[in-house]
Write an enzyme that holds these catalytic residues in place. Sequence first.
Site, PDB file in Angstrom:
ATOM      1  N   ASN A 330       0.803  -1.220   0.000  1.00  0.00           N
ATOM      2  CA  ASN A 330       0.000   0.000   0.000  1.00  0.00           C
ATOM      3  C   ASN A 330       0.838   1.273   0.000  1.00  0.00           C
ATOM      4  O   ASN A 330       0.438   2.281  -0.575  1.00  0.00           O
ATOM      5  CB  ASN A 330      -0.912   0.007   1.232  1.00  0.00           C
ATOM      6  CG  ASN A 330      -1.698   1.290   1.367  1.00  0.00           C
ATOM      7  OD1 ASN A 330      -2.579   1.564   0.559  1.00  0.00           O
ATOM      8  ND2 ASN A 330      -1.382   2.086   2.369  1.00  0.00           N
ATOM      9  N   ASP A 469      -0.042  -6.870   4.458  1.00  0.00           N
ATOM     10  CA  ASP A 469      -0.395  -5.703   5.261  1.00  0.00           C
ATOM     11  C   ASP A 469      -1.501  -4.889   4.580  1.00  0.00           C
ATOM     12  O   ASP A 469      -1.565  -4.818   3.355  1.00  0.00           O
ATOM     13  CB  ASP A 469       0.866  -4.849   5.433  1.00  0.00           C
ATOM     14  CG  ASP A 469       0.708  -3.746   6.442  1.00  0.00           C
ATOM     15  OD1 ASP A 469       0.409  -4.053   7.612  1.00  0.00           O
ATOM     16  OD2 ASP A 469       0.905  -2.565   6.081  1.00  0.00           O
ATOM     17  N   HIS A 473      -6.873  -1.558   1.715  1.00  0.00           N
ATOM     18  CA  HIS A 473      -6.450  -0.302   1.106  1.00  0.00           C
ATOM     19  C   HIS A 473      -5.843  -0.492  -0.280  1.00  0.00           C
ATOM     20  O   HIS A 473      -5.292   0.459  -0.852  1.00  0.00           O
ATOM     21  CB  HIS A 473      -5.465   0.411   2.038  1.00  0.00           C
ATOM     22  CG  HIS A 473      -6.054   0.716   3.376  1.00  0.00           C
ATOM     23  ND1 HIS A 473      -7.037   1.665   3.544  1.00  0.00           N
ATOM     24  CD2 HIS A 473      -5.850   0.164   4.598  1.00  0.00           C
ATOM     25  CE1 HIS A 473      -7.394   1.698   4.824  1.00  0.00           C
ATOM     26  NE2 HIS A 473      -6.692   0.801   5.476  1.00  0.00           N
ATOM     27  N   GLU A 509      -4.211  -8.985   6.468  1.00  0.00           N
ATOM     28  CA  GLU A 509      -4.619  -8.149   7.593  1.00  0.00           C
ATOM     29  C   GLU A 509      -5.674  -7.157   7.107  1.00  0.00           C
ATOM     30  O   GLU A 509      -5.367  -6.228   6.366  1.00  0.00           O
ATOM     31  CB  GLU A 509      -3.425  -7.381   8.170  1.00  0.00           C
ATOM     32  CG  GLU A 509      -3.806  -6.462   9.321  1.00  0.00           C
ATOM     33  CD  GLU A 509      -3.158  -5.092   9.264  1.00  0.00           C
ATOM     34  OE1 GLU A 509      -2.968  -4.489  10.324  1.00  0.00           O
ATOM     35  OE2 GLU A 509      -2.857  -4.611   8.143  1.00  0.00           O
TER      36      GLU A 509
END
Length: 692
Positions: A330, A469, A473, A509
């Site tokens: 991200n 991670d 997003h 996540e």
Amino acid sequence: MTFFFPRQRLAIAVAASLTMAASFSTAAAPHITVTTATTQSDRPLDPNAPAVFSLGKNIYQISVEGIAGDCQAASPENAKFNTPIPLSCQDKTNFELTVRFAGDYGFYYQPETQTIRVKREPKKTASRFKRPLPDVQCHRYQGGPVTLSLGESFADGTQLKEALSGQVVTVKNHSVTLTPASESGGLVLLAPITAPEPDFTYRNANIYFVMVDRFSNGDPSNDHSYGRRQDKAQNIGTFHGGDLQGVIDKLDYIQALGTDVIWLSPIVEQVHGFVGGGSQGDFPFYAYHGYWSRDFTQVDNNFGDDATLKKLVDEAHQRGLKVFLDAVVNHPGYATLADLQQDGIEVVNDTELPAQWQNWQPGDGQSWHDFHDAIDYKSTNWQQWWGKDWVRAGLPGYDEPGSSDKTLTLAGLPDFKTESSQPVTPPQWLLNNPGTRVKVRDNYTVSDYLLEWQTQWVARFGIDGFRVDTVKHVDGEVWRALKAHASEALKSWRAANNQTGEPFWMMGEVWGHNAYRSPYFDQGFDALINFDLQKRMDKGAYCLSEMETTYHAYAETMQTEADFIPVSYMSSHDTELFFSRFKDASMQRGAANALLLAPGAVQVYYGDEVGRDLGPYGDDFHQGTRSDMVWKRNAMQAGLLNHWRKVGQFRQRHPAVGAGAHQVIPQPGAYVFSRQYGEDTIVAAFVGRQAE
């Protein structure tokens, strides 16, 4: 994920509560959730003690639920400190809390008036705060032999071994009589002596999360790479010296916990310098955690080099351990003074700085945030950095961040334009970065480069999987592509190295995600981190029978959803350490039982097994959750470790623990259940908290 809120950067949109409803219900209990756009913490509410949170200057979303009674109250828009706030017994009570002074804040629950009030805690009082033990009625084990009904789990005459005491018993009349181990906390674990050699399944995986810098220092010569320094104070946010060699040195220790997978915090080259730590800039904050990447293609010198990584993977594989890397797609890291100087980004007034910019320190009346004063955030030369085609950022000529999950800049970190179809060229400073493997590719988009940079670790070293991670997003198409690319890379590596194994595995996540099968499982993920279990651990650690509703729900969903796997945890680097809640050995042992017997995969945060406590954190509570690993252990810690190893190894020997069908075996005076998976069957019993 690990973030910092810079003083002079982008405004952060505060999201509403990210807690997602699970597909099952549990008995309501007073509970409070405190949320920002990037963090979420939970506490039970107890009328006898405040729920204490460490809060920086920010706007927080507060959610209170599980209030008993028949009351209704209109949710206030904003909370006033030291003023009773009425709570609703029917629905969640939601309100905002604006914190202007960082510190520790206590939420005081008053059941008589069904209100809550917020009060700033004196620092010494808050740092000593310890939760009272849960108010749960739990049967007590008084010692001596116990008789346990096993239902139809095993035929009469079957010899069973109890994992914690080593006793061998024979099933008679569908029951066994035995004495629980003295240090078991009332737990009994039974399986046939002649149990078959287990086949590994990720549905029972035991994943050990290592924050590399805080785990073990195997090579002190790399402790101050790139000119990084310690702060001559508490070293809250500095590199502590942990490295890949340290992980290699502790592989036997990790294996002995019943571990199947080692998940390493990001090991790629991080930004070289610091930013200001906490809302007040009380300490220098470096990227020791690994989530502020500079160059995604090479190992950070503080952690080691390619040869050390290869040795780690090879030696882990020799022990039957899989290795996961943490994939961050991200965002890259911040622009620090050290990086701006090395890369020649002409946005700094160097007359205010020492010859080596990263040697800057705050003067009288300054904080570690004040290095920003030397940087011109209005300069058009910021195009020399990542550039507008690569990231969103609040900088001249760059696209402004949006308010959606896909376009916001988390904590002011530059947001990669992973959705863009425009061909790009890597910035010149990155192409010039010493040792980089970044190359210019024809017609590559931002996501094309990021996919190549991530999957080259699999192709070069045989990495078995990713922990991904900030999943929500980035668009799901990118995650599907990452899974496909990495899977092919692992197949090729194994063919070239004459190895076999499980397919490439990805766990994601999604902040606040609970244990249910959501559409994220259609984006290439084999599992998602489960934020639910940690919230339910208090009562379960005190009395294992309190976990039954949760266990039943997890196991039932896994039996009905073939591709659903939750990865549950009790502590993490972004929430809290379970041991810091109670600082109690028996509760930590009970939490070990509740976690390691949970259906699905589990994640152990380094030091859970020895009751690692918070380290110094200033006004940023999460820094405390990344304290140094405990290698010199006292008697309490040694006892916890011994118990953890026995339960963890039992889980590893029996895939039924995580993957099996769950069935309660009702009987008075004990909580007993079986799990069955193929030819593997186990029975676990909790005969009660041992008398104090």
